[in-house]
Design a protein around this motif. Structure first.
Motif, PDB file in Angstrom:
ATOM      1  N   CYS A 157       0.855  -1.193   0.000  1.00  0.00           N
ATOM      2  CA  CYS A 157       0.000   0.000   0.000  1.00  0.00           C
ATOM      3  C   CYS A 157       0.891   1.245   0.000  1.00  0.00           C
ATOM      4  O   CYS A 157       2.076   1.186   0.340  1.00  0.00           O
ATOM      5  CB  CYS A 157      -0.879   0.026   1.245  1.00  0.00           C
ATOM      6  N   GLU A 321      -6.938  -5.716   0.546  1.00  0.00           N
ATOM      7  CA  GLU A 321      -6.648  -5.274  -0.813  1.00  0.00           C
ATOM      8  C   GLU A 321      -5.682  -4.099  -0.741  1.00  0.00           C
ATOM      9  O   GLU A 321      -5.959  -3.095  -0.077  1.00  0.00           O
ATOM     10  CB  GLU A 321      -7.936  -4.851  -1.516  1.00  0.00           C
ATOM     11  N   LYS A 323      -3.883  -0.742  -1.428  1.00  0.00           N
ATOM     12  CA  LYS A 323      -4.467   0.506  -1.913  1.00  0.00           C
ATOM     13  C   LYS A 323      -3.380   1.546  -2.125  1.00  0.00           C
ATOM     14  O   LYS A 323      -2.410   1.614  -1.377  1.00  0.00           O
ATOM     15  CB  LYS A 323      -5.479   1.046  -0.895  1.00  0.00           C
TER      16      LYS A 323
END
Length: 341
Positions: A157, A321, A323
């Motif tokens: 991320c 997930e 990002k």
């Protein structure tokens, strides 16, 4: 040297088993109130402090998050740390803050230290332009989030600011004020942020029909006030001196301001100056500094929250997930750039 007090000493003093002491520390509701009070009294009397490192080894999870930044002498990174620390504290974690001093070698050493300490995860503003340190650190399997840098792959991320937009904001402001020859005090060219801010500056010049020759770049080895003073001295020595200067951060801008002020150059009448970051000292300068504001505290907090989210999802990787969060900068106009051409 005083001998450290262990859990066995507490158990002996309270007349209970080691397991009972452990339950009082970790699961107090499972222990009878009278026994719990006796154990707590022994802990207080003996000054027992549990070994966090031993607890982490048993649990396999650290309560420490690493934060490695380019320069803790820069108030921008202090604000990033404040945001990260706030988010970590709310989650019951602490933050180990380290300073790479813009050195790839020191960065590698601190990343190795984080791996040795088995930290929960790392917030990282990279100093190594080659990416070698990041590639090495990935092998340890410790989650990390890039701060003030956009992740180039899909394996981590990142939280950053749109530095291309920020550079454009700064130079568009100067062009709108009538400046047609602008210096860019850029800092180390290997840093992505420096390159992106230059790209934004060139974009703003192109929008105004001005070519790249309208931007005179003055690179520096560091992003501090001393480097800014040196750049200011070089700027003053130019035969065809630009009428405005955009600096890659506020510390450089403050150094330039000091150099030109000492030489009797009027800011903004003879030279307009725009910085970047909008640190607290920008508004308090002898001539209040126009600057591109980055939401540093928000950046640090969001990066820490993403790291916490990833580490909580370690048992179910599909739940997380990666990002890329890109925040928008804001131009804060003050006296250093307000004269009309």
């Amino acid at each position: 040297m005083a001998q450290s007090v262990g859990i066995k000493d507490v158990a002996r003093a309270a007349g209970v088993s080691v397991g009972t002491v452990s339950n009082v520390i970790n699961r107090p509701d499972t222990v009878a109130s009278e026994t719990r009070a006796r154990v707590l009294s022994a802990i207080d009397r003996l000054g027992y402090v549990r070994s966090e490192s031993a607890r982490q080894l048993r649990a396999g999870r650290s309560r420490i998050m690493g934060l490695l930044v380019l320069d803790m002498g820069n108030p921008f990174f202090v604000d990033v740390a404040r945001g990260a620390e706030r988010a970590a504290r709310e989650a019951g974690l602490g933050v180990m803050v380290c300073n790479s001093a813009q050195s790839a070698g020191e960065e590698a050493e601190y990343l190795s230290l984080f791996a040795e300490q088995r930290v929960r995860g790392v917030l990282l503003t990279p100093a190594d332009a080659t990416g070698r340190n990041i590639r090495t650190f990935r092998r340890h399997g410790i989650p990390f989030v890039l701060v003030d840098r956009v992740a180039e792959g899909t394996t981590e991320c990142s939280v950053s600011v749109d530095d291309v937009a920020g550079g454009a904001l700064a130079v568009r402001h100067l062009v709108d004020a009538g400046h047609r020859s602008i210096a860019y005090v850029s800092g180390p060219p290997g840093l992505n942020q420096v390159r992106d801010r230059r790209t934004g500056a060139l974009n703003a010049l192109a929008e105004a029909g001005l070519g790249p020759g309208s931007l005179r770049e003055l690179p520096t080895e560091r992003l501090d006030v001393a480097a800014g003073r040196d750049a200011g001295a070089r700027l003053l020595g130019l035969a065809d001196r630009p009428t405005a200067v955009f600096c890659a951060n506020d510390l450089l801008a403050l150094g330039v301001l000091q150099a030109v002020f000492a030489a009797g150059v009027s800011v903004p009448d003879d030279l307009a100056i725009v910085g970047y970051d909008d640190i607290e000292f920008a508004a308090a300068a002898a001539v209040p500094l126009t600057s591109v504001r980055q939401p540093a505290v928000t950046m640090g907090a969001m990066a820490a929250e993403l790291l916490l989210e990833e580490t909580e999802a370690e048992t179910a990787p599909a739940a997380h997930e990666h990002k890329r969060v890109v925040l928008q900068p804001e131009l804060v106009v003050r006296s250093s750039s307000l004269s009309a051409r």
